[in-house]
Every structure is written in C-alpha cells, then in structure tokens.
Design a protein around this motif. Structure first.
Motif, PDB file in Angstrom:
ATOM      1  N   MET A  96       0.853  -1.193   0.000  1.00  0.00           N
ATOM      2  CA  MET A  96       0.000   0.000   0.000  1.00  0.00           C
ATOM      3  C   MET A  96       0.888   1.242   0.000  1.00  0.00           C
ATOM      4  N   THR A  97       0.630   2.128  -0.951  1.00  0.00           N
ATOM      5  CA  THR A  97       1.450   3.331  -1.072  1.00  0.00           C
ATOM      6  C   THR A  97       1.104   4.331   0.013  1.00  0.00           C
ATOM      7  N   ARG A  98       2.137   5.061   0.478  1.00  0.00           N
ATOM      8  CA  ARG A  98       1.929   6.097   1.483  1.00  0.00           C
ATOM      9  C   ARG A  98       1.532   7.404   0.808  1.00  0.00           C
ATOM     10  N   VAL A  99       0.639   8.139   1.483  1.00  0.00           N
ATOM     11  CA  VAL A  99       0.179   9.435   0.971  1.00  0.00           C
ATOM     12  C   VAL A  99       1.143  10.506   1.442  1.00  0.00           C
ATOM     13  N   ARG A 100       1.601  11.312   0.504  1.00  0.00           N
ATOM     14  CA  ARG A 100       2.551  12.366   0.835  1.00  0.00           C
ATOM     15  C   ARG A 100       1.889  13.730   0.661  1.00  0.00           C
ATOM     16  N   ASP A 101       2.072  14.590   1.630  1.00  0.00           N
ATOM     17  CA  ASP A 101       1.516  15.939   1.587  1.00  0.00           C
ATOM     18  C   ASP A 101       2.423  16.816   0.725  1.00  0.00           C
ATOM     19  N   ARG A 102       1.884  17.326  -0.384  1.00  0.00           N
ATOM     20  CA  ARG A 102       2.654  18.166  -1.298  1.00  0.00           C
ATOM     21  C   ARG A 102       2.263  19.632  -1.201  1.00  0.00           C
ATOM     22  N   THR A 103       1.631  20.034  -0.080  1.00  0.00           N
ATOM     23  CA  THR A 103       1.186  21.427   0.050  1.00  0.00           C
ATOM     24  C   THR A 103       2.355  22.396   0.048  1.00  0.00           C
ATOM     25  N   GLU A 104       3.390  22.065   0.791  1.00  0.00           N
ATOM     26  CA  GLU A 104       4.555  22.947   0.856  1.00  0.00           C
ATOM     27  C   GLU A 104       5.223  23.071  -0.507  1.00  0.00           C
ATOM     28  N   ASP A 105       5.275  21.951  -1.247  1.00  0.00           N
ATOM     29  CA  ASP A 105       5.838  22.017  -2.586  1.00  0.00           C
ATOM     30  C   ASP A 105       5.013  22.932  -3.494  1.00  0.00           C
ATOM     31  N   PHE A 106       3.680  22.858  -3.335  1.00  0.00           N
ATOM     32  CA  PHE A 106       2.807  23.718  -4.142  1.00  0.00           C
ATOM     33  C   PHE A 106       3.032  25.195  -3.801  1.00  0.00           C
ATOM     34  N   LYS A 107       3.123  25.511  -2.489  1.00  0.00           N
ATOM     35  CA  LYS A 107       3.366  26.894  -2.078  1.00  0.00           C
ATOM     36  C   LYS A 107       4.699  27.397  -2.628  1.00  0.00           C
ATOM     37  N   GLU A 108       5.715  26.535  -2.595  1.00  0.00           N
ATOM     38  CA  GLU A 108       7.031  26.942  -3.113  1.00  0.00           C
ATOM     39  C   GLU A 108       6.981  27.171  -4.617  1.00  0.00           C
ATOM     40  N   SER A 109       6.224  26.354  -5.328  1.00  0.00           N
ATOM     41  CA  SER A 109       6.086  26.538  -6.773  1.00  0.00           C
ATOM     42  C   SER A 109       5.379  27.849  -7.093  1.00  0.00           C
ATOM     43  N   VAL A 110       4.309  28.159  -6.296  1.00  0.00           N
ATOM     44  CA  VAL A 110       3.585  29.413  -6.501  1.00  0.00           C
ATOM     45  C   VAL A 110       4.481  30.609  -6.196  1.00  0.00           C
ATOM     46  N   ARG A 111       5.320  30.504  -5.163  1.00  0.00           N
ATOM     47  CA  ARG A 111       6.210  31.609  -4.794  1.00  0.00           C
ATOM     48  C   ARG A 111       7.244  31.856  -5.889  1.00  0.00           C
ATOM     49  N   VAL A 112       7.790  30.777  -6.426  1.00  0.00           N
ATOM     50  CA  VAL A 112       8.778  30.912  -7.504  1.00  0.00           C
ATOM     51  C   VAL A 112       8.137  31.522  -8.745  1.00  0.00           C
ATOM     52  N   ALA A 113       6.900  31.088  -9.071  1.00  0.00           N
ATOM     53  CA  ALA A 113       6.219  31.648 -10.244  1.00  0.00           C
ATOM     54  C   ALA A 113       5.888  33.123 -10.042  1.00  0.00           C
ATOM     55  N   ALA A 114       5.475  33.488  -8.817  1.00  0.00           N
ATOM     56  CA  ALA A 114       5.169  34.893  -8.543  1.00  0.00           C
ATOM     57  C   ALA A 114       6.420  35.753  -8.626  1.00  0.00           C
ATOM     58  N   LEU A 115       7.539  35.251  -8.090  1.00  0.00           N
ATOM     59  CA  LEU A 115       8.801  36.001  -8.191  1.00  0.00           C
ATOM     60  C   LEU A 115       9.221  36.144  -9.647  1.00  0.00           C
ATOM     61  N   GLY A 116       8.933  35.135 -10.442  1.00  0.00           N
ATOM     62  CA  GLY A 116       9.254  35.222 -11.861  1.00  0.00           C
ATOM     63  C   GLY A 116       8.415  36.261 -12.592  1.00  0.00           C
ATOM     64  N   HIS A 117       7.215  36.534 -12.090  1.00  0.00           N
ATOM     65  CA  HIS A 117       6.340  37.550 -12.706  1.00  0.00           C
ATOM     66  C   HIS A 117       6.567  38.941 -12.127  1.00  0.00           C
ATOM     67  N   GLY A 118       7.559  39.116 -11.278  1.00  0.00           N
ATOM     68  CA  GLY A 118       7.891  40.454 -10.807  1.00  0.00           C
ATOM     69  C   GLY A 118       7.417  40.787  -9.410  1.00  0.00           C
ATOM     70  N   TYR A 119       6.825  39.870  -8.677  1.00  0.00           N
ATOM     71  CA  TYR A 119       6.373  40.129  -7.313  1.00  0.00           C
ATOM     72  C   TYR A 119       7.571  40.100  -6.355  1.00  0.00           C
ATOM     73  N   THR A 120       7.509  40.966  -5.341  1.00  0.00           N
ATOM     74  CA  THR A 120       8.535  40.962  -4.293  1.00  0.00           C
ATOM     75  C   THR A 120       8.057  40.125  -3.111  1.00  0.00           C
TER      76      THR A 120
END
Length: 316
Positions: free
Chosen positions: A1-25
C-alpha cells in the motif's frame, strides 16, 4: 500500500517561484497571502449606511417617547404647552424618518438599472435581483419598526385626548346647573325691586335713576348670557378639534398600512414576473426538445424504410 505524501509545501514553493518570476517581491507576496487568510470586510454600500442611519433615528425616537411618557400623560407633571412641545418634537422625528425611508425607496428604483457584483467581482443577474429583494425587505422592516413606534405614541395621544374630553364635559354640566340656579332667584329679586320702587315712587320722585339701573341690569344679564353661550361654543369647538386631530392621525396610520400592503403586492408582482420568465424559458426549451425529437423520428423512419427496401431488393 502506497503512502500518501503531503505536497502542500511544494505547491506553495512553486507558486512563490512563479510569482517572483512575474515580478512580485517578498513583501507583496506576504501581503497577498495575508489577504487570503484574513479578508478585509467589504465596504458598505450607500444604501446600507442610509438604512443604518434611519434605524438609529427610529431608535432615538423610541427612546424619546419612553423618556417623556409620564410627562406627556400625567396632567400634574407638565403643562399643556409642554405636552404640545413634546408632540411637536415627535411629529418632527416621524417626518424625518419617513423622508429617510422614502429616500431609500428612491435609491432602490434608481439602482435597478445597475449591475450587482459578486465577491469575485463578476456581474450576475441573479445576484442583482437578490440585492433588490433584500433592499425591499430592509425598507419594509424599517417601515414596520416606525409604525410600531408611532403606535406607542398614538396610545399616549389617545389617553391625553380622552382626559381632555372628560375634563371638558363635566365643566359644561356644572355651568348649566349654575345658570339654572341663578335664573330661579332672579324672579323674586325682580318682584322685590318692583315693590321697593313703588314705595320709593310714593316717597321720592327718582324715576330716571331707576330706569338707568334697570337698563344696566338688563345689559349685564344679556352680556352674561352671551358670554356663557360663547364659552360653550368655544368648548364645543375645542372638543371637535381634538376629535379631528385624533381622526387625522388615525388616517395617517391607515395610509402607512396601505403603503406596506402596496409594497407587499409589488414584491408579489416581481416574484410573479420572475416565475413567468422562468416558465417562458422552460417552454422554449421544451419546444426545442420537441423539434429535435421530431427530426430524429423522421430520420429514423426514413432509414427504416430505406433498409426495408434495400433488404427486399437484396433478397430478390
């Protein structure tokens, strides 16, 4: 049985990187995230502010009536002039509240052509109708609240008018009894005066003086009767004016009730119009489904007929 992994932090980090790429501070990102967590309250509409102000005015009116209730009803606490001043202030309060309610009604009719926005900023016809219905309900609640407050003062005014009528009626009866009692001893006085005048005529000749006294007595009696009749007329006029004032206020109360009934009928008419529109949409959809089903049946019978003819030709 596969374990469930929480990817919320990864999602937040991806959103932060994308926002910084669009010019947000970083500060802008922190403010944006806090706005998502703690939302600012939506600004109040001008209609809502005016409705709250009207409600506060009605509450102030109710507090004023409760504060001066005893002063208005009790005859020994205040004078008639002070009670009239209280009634005048209440009428000014009620007039101001009615004007504010009328302004709210006009704002509803003026805002019907606009478009309401949802919390995401998109326009929606259904939300606009809900907002109009909500505003009509607010106006109706304010009208009922004002009517209940004015009904309290109507009861106090009825008590005052009833006391005034009760005080005016016994005074008329006492004055009539005094007039009858004063008229009865006047006859023997006239007889005595006539006897005395005869004796004086025999002793001393003072006819001109007696004639003047008799004329003065007659004028005094006539003036007394005239003043008594005038007082009765004034008291009767006062009673009629009090009754007319009470009837006038009762009429204004009925007019307010009719306005509320008209508002209710208007709401029912709006709801009936919406039901008719929905019914027309359902009818148009039913007509479209009927036409599509008819086309399908015609196509089915055509294909079936062609198949039968083809099978008959093929069998031969």
């Amino acid at each position: 049985m596969t374990r469930v992994r929480d990817r919320t932090e990864d999602f937040k980090e991806s959103v932060r990187v994308a926002a910084l790429g669009h010019g947000y501070t970083e500060s802008q990102l922190a403010a944006l995230m806090s706005s998502f967590i703690i939302r600012k309250p939506a600004p109040k509409l001008p209609f809502t502010k005016a409705a709250i102000k009207t409600l506060e005015s009605i509450r102030e009116l109710e507090k004023f009536i409760v504060k001066h209730r005893k002063d208005y009803v009790d005859l020994h606490r205040t004078t008639e002039q002070e009670r009239d001043n209280i009634e005048h202030e209440v009428s000014v309060f009620v007039k101001a509240c009615k004007e504010q309610i009328d302004i709210l009604k006009n704002r509803i009719h003026e805002g019907k052509g606009g478009s309401a926005k949802t919390w995401l900023g998109t326009s929606d016809e259904r939300s606009r109708l809900d907002l109009i219905a909500h505003q009509h309900g607010v106006v109706l609640i304010l009208s009922e609240r004002l009517h209940s407050v004015t009904a309290q003062f109507d009861r106090l005014r009825t008590m005052r008018f009833q006391d005034a009528i009760n005080r005016a009626m016994p005074r008329k009866r006492i004055q009539k009894k005094r007039e009858t009692k004063a008229a009865e001893p006047s006859k023997p006085n006239l007889v005595l005066k006539s006897d005395v005048s005869k004796v004086e005529d025999q002793e001393v000749s003072t006819a001109p003086l007696r004639v003047q006294e008799q004329l003065l007595d007659d004028e005094t009696r006539a003036l007394q009767v005239e003043l008594t009749n005038l007082l009765d007329a004034v008291q009767e006029t006062e009673t009629k004016m009090i009754e007319m004032s009470a009837l006038n206020h009762l009429m204004s109360t009925h007019v307010l009730q009719q306005a509320q009934q008209i508002q209710y009928l208007y709401d029912q008419a709006v709801e009936a119009t919406n039901n008719v529109e929905r019914g027309n949409k359902e009818l148009s959809q039913a007509i479209q489904r009927n036409s599509s089903s008819r086309t399908f049946l015609l196509l089915f019978f055509f294909v079936l007929t062609f198949s039968v003819l083809f099978l008959d030709w093929y069998s031969k």
